[in-house]
Design a protein around this motif. Structure first.
Motif, short mmCIF file in Angstrom:
data_model
loop_
_atom_site.label_atom_id
_atom_site.label_comp_id
_atom_site.label_asym_id
_atom_site.label_seq_id
_atom_site.Cartn_x
_atom_site.Cartn_y
_atom_site.Cartn_z
N GLU A 156 0.89 -1.30 -0.14
CA GLU A 156 0.04 0.12 -0.23
C GLU A 156 0.65 1.24 -0.07
O GLU A 156 0.60 2.18 -0.77
CB GLU A 156 -0.89 -0.01 1.26
N GLU A 157 2.01 1.18 0.61
CA GLU A 157 2.82 2.38 0.84
C GLU A 157 3.41 2.64 -0.50
O GLU A 157 3.38 3.73 -0.88
CB GLU A 157 3.70 2.45 1.94
N ILE A 158 4.03 1.52 -1.18
CA ILE A 158 4.70 1.75 -2.55
C ILE A 158 3.77 2.12 -3.32
O ILE A 158 4.13 3.02 -4.45
CB ILE A 158 5.35 0.37 -2.58
N ALA A 159 2.32 1.71 -3.47
CA ALA A 159 1.56 2.01 -4.54
C ALA A 159 1.06 3.38 -4.18
O ALA A 159 1.20 4.06 -5.31
CB ALA A 159 0.33 1.29 -4.39
N GLY A 160 1.15 3.90 -3.06
CA GLY A 160 0.75 5.48 -2.93
C GLY A 160 1.91 6.32 -3.43
O GLY A 160 1.68 7.45 -3.83
N LEU A 161 2.93 6.05 -3.44
CA LEU A 161 4.19 6.67 -3.68
C LEU A 161 4.44 6.73 -5.17
O LEU A 161 4.85 7.58 -5.58
CB LEU A 161 5.49 6.28 -2.93
N VAL A 162 4.03 5.64 -5.88
CA VAL A 162 4.26 5.91 -7.30
C VAL A 162 3.06 6.29 -8.11
O VAL A 162 3.24 6.39 -9.27
CB VAL A 162 4.71 4.47 -7.85
N ARG A 163 2.04 6.30 -7.49
CA ARG A 163 0.52 6.62 -8.25
C ARG A 163 0.70 7.81 -9.07
O ARG A 163 1.04 8.71 -8.33
CB ARG A 163 -0.44 6.47 -7.34
N GLY A 164 0.47 7.87 -10.13
CA GLY A 164 0.33 8.81 -11.04
C GLY A 164 1.86 9.41 -11.47
O GLY A 164 1.93 10.33 -12.14
N LYS A 165 2.83 8.51 -11.05
CA LYS A 165 4.20 8.62 -11.46
C LYS A 165 4.74 8.02 -12.37
O LYS A 165 4.16 7.07 -12.85
CB LYS A 165 5.18 8.74 -10.23
N ARG A 166 6.05 8.35 -12.93
CA ARG A 166 6.72 7.38 -13.97
C ARG A 166 8.07 7.17 -13.60
O ARG A 166 9.09 8.16 -13.20
CB ARG A 166 6.65 8.21 -15.35
N LEU A 167 8.55 6.12 -13.49
CA LEU A 167 9.79 5.49 -13.09
C LEU A 167 10.81 5.71 -14.27
O LEU A 167 10.71 5.55 -15.33
CB LEU A 167 9.86 4.36 -12.54
N ASN A 168 12.05 6.28 -13.89
CA ASN A 168 13.11 6.30 -14.45
C ASN A 168 14.12 5.21 -14.31
O ASN A 168 15.34 5.15 -14.99
CB ASN A 168 13.74 7.84 -14.59
N SER A 169 14.15 4.49 -13.11
CA SER A 169 14.89 3.18 -13.06
C SER A 169 13.98 2.03 -12.82
O SER A 169 12.88 2.20 -12.46
CB SER A 169 15.49 3.47 -11.62
N ASP A 170 14.54 0.88 -13.18
CA ASP A 170 13.85 -0.46 -13.17
C ASP A 170 13.61 -0.49 -11.58
O ASP A 170 14.28 -0.45 -10.55
CB ASP A 170 14.66 -1.53 -13.48
N LEU A 171 12.25 -0.94 -11.16
CA LEU A 171 12.05 -1.38 -9.94
C LEU A 171 11.20 -2.71 -9.76
O LEU A 171 10.35 -3.12 -10.54
CB LEU A 171 10.64 -0.22 -9.54
#
Length: 404
Positions: A303-318
């Motif tokens: 839940e914490e991870i999903a909240g932190l990435v929601r609506g964002k775009r990653l530039n490193s592999d996760l």
């Protein structure tokens, strides 16, 4: 060693060759450590089930055992070497993956529960306080001994297999009251708030205690399950800690006097000690790879991870590593969709410490909230690590860098 009539029948081969060999292994182990009898165990968590660890020799041994033996107590499986469902999509080699599947099927034929996770306590294998079990996987052993208060030594793959086949282990080590007392006292003078903070404390404590039993005093608030998980994983990898106590918060340590003598002088964990550990894992610059879930993430961490990435775009592999049971719950709650939409991968059944290879992806740096992953990354994969808290890891993945 004194054996009951039933145990002697096992050793004499009355129940077949695999049972005989298993009891022979346990008797030899007990004699090495001076055990005078066997203990019945309630369940087993088996390490060594990754083909990367077992190899062809281990595969052959388990396949032979599966021909004439079944497990006498419940046994859950530790992380394997692939994501069983999505190994092709993720890019695990086919020959390795097929061998891994053969090994997993052999364990399952004997009755193993394919949790494929280093956090069996999140997936139905939750012993009671004081129960005797036979667990492997260093972080799980630290958790079940310390946080739950069940009793196990650090079992390897062969002894865990033997314990599941016989339902026994020799009575030595952490099964005995006298060996569960503390040997090192650590006075915590840092206000611990994040998963990283507990990982740093664990790394410090593991280096200090080695194979012994550290006792922590001065922790102000009850750690969460996830913080205990982070602490134990770092203790077990920086050292070989299988049991620790946190005064006031773990079940065998209501007071300091319950677990350690007054003659033991404390070692102080202060800001300087904290910073010294962080300096070891302080990679700056581009971040190729971010790993969360070593040990596997819980639904609260999802839940914490999903909240932190929601609506964002990653530039490193996760990679978010977890068990399949927790993943299915996270999928129902929409967390998997949020992470994948940002560009992250959900990896089940395995983790970077036990999977077959990461080298083909060309990674050079890794950010993680895990003291265990930070400790092993340089030696296993030649990755330069930075140890961060979860929010910082996600920020590093979004920015593609850290500390610049």
């Amino acid at each position: 060693m004194h054996l009951t009539a039933e145990e002697q029948k096992m050793l004499d081969g009355a129940y077949g060759e695999t049972v005989r060999r298993s009891m022979k292994v346990l008797v030899a182990l007990g004699e090495i450590y001076g055990a005078d009898h066997m203990i019945e165990v309630k369940n087993v968590h088996s390490p060594g089930v990754s083909y990367r660890v077992a190899g062809d020799a281990g595969l052959g041994y388990v396949e032979d055992a599966s021909k004439d033996a079944v497990f006498q107590v419940p046994m859950t499986l530790n992380t394997i070497g692939i994501d069983e469902k999505d190994w092709k999509q993720i890019g695990f080699p086919e020959d390795f993956s097929c061998k891994q599947l053969e090994l997993s099927r052999a364990y399952e034929k004997m009755g193993a529960i394919p949790t494929n996770s280093c956090t069996p306590y999140l997936n139905g294998n939750l012993p009671m306080f004081g129960e005797h079990v036979a667990w492997g996987e260093s972080s799980a052993v630290a958790f079940v001994n310390s946080v739950i208060g069940a009793r196990t030594n650090r079992e390897g793959g062969p002894t865990a297999l033997a314990a599941a086949i016989t339902g026994r282990v020799p009575a030595y080590g952490y099964h005995l009251d006298e060996n569960r007392k503390g040997t090192h006292l650590i006075r915590v003078e840092v206000d611990l708030k994040t998963d990283k903070d507990f990982a740093v404390l664990g790394y410090f404590g593991g280096k200090l205690a080695g194979k012994d039993v550290p006792v922590f005093e001065g922790i102000k608030r009850r750690p969460t399950l996830e913080q205990f998980k982070a602490l134990g994983a770092a203790l077990a990898s920086a050292g070989a800690v299988a049991l620790y106590h946190v005064v006031g918060f773990t079940p065998e340590a209501p007071t300091k006097q319950d677990v350690i003598g007054d003659e033991i002088q404390p070692v102080v964990f202060d800001q300087a000690a904290y910073d010294k550990v962080c300096e070891k894992f302080s990679q700056k610059g581009p971040i190729d790879f971010v790993v969360l879930g070593c040990p596997h993430v819980s639904i609260r961490e999802f839940e914490e991870i999903a909240g932190l990435v929601r609506g964002k775009r990653l530039n490193s592999d996760l990679w978010v590593c977890t068990s399949r049971m927790v993943r299915e719950l996270a999928e129902r709650m929409g967390f998997v969709e949020d992470i994948q939409a940002a560009g992250g991968e959900i990896i089940c059944d395995t983790c970077p410490v036990l999977c077959c290879t990461l080298t083909q992806r060309g990674y050079k740096t890794v950010a993680t909230n895990s003291g265990k992953m930070a400790h092993y990354a340089p030696g296993l994969w030649n990755l330069q690590p930075v140890l961060l808290n979860t929010a910082e890891c996600i920020q590093a993945a979004i920015d593609g860098k850290w500390g610049e």
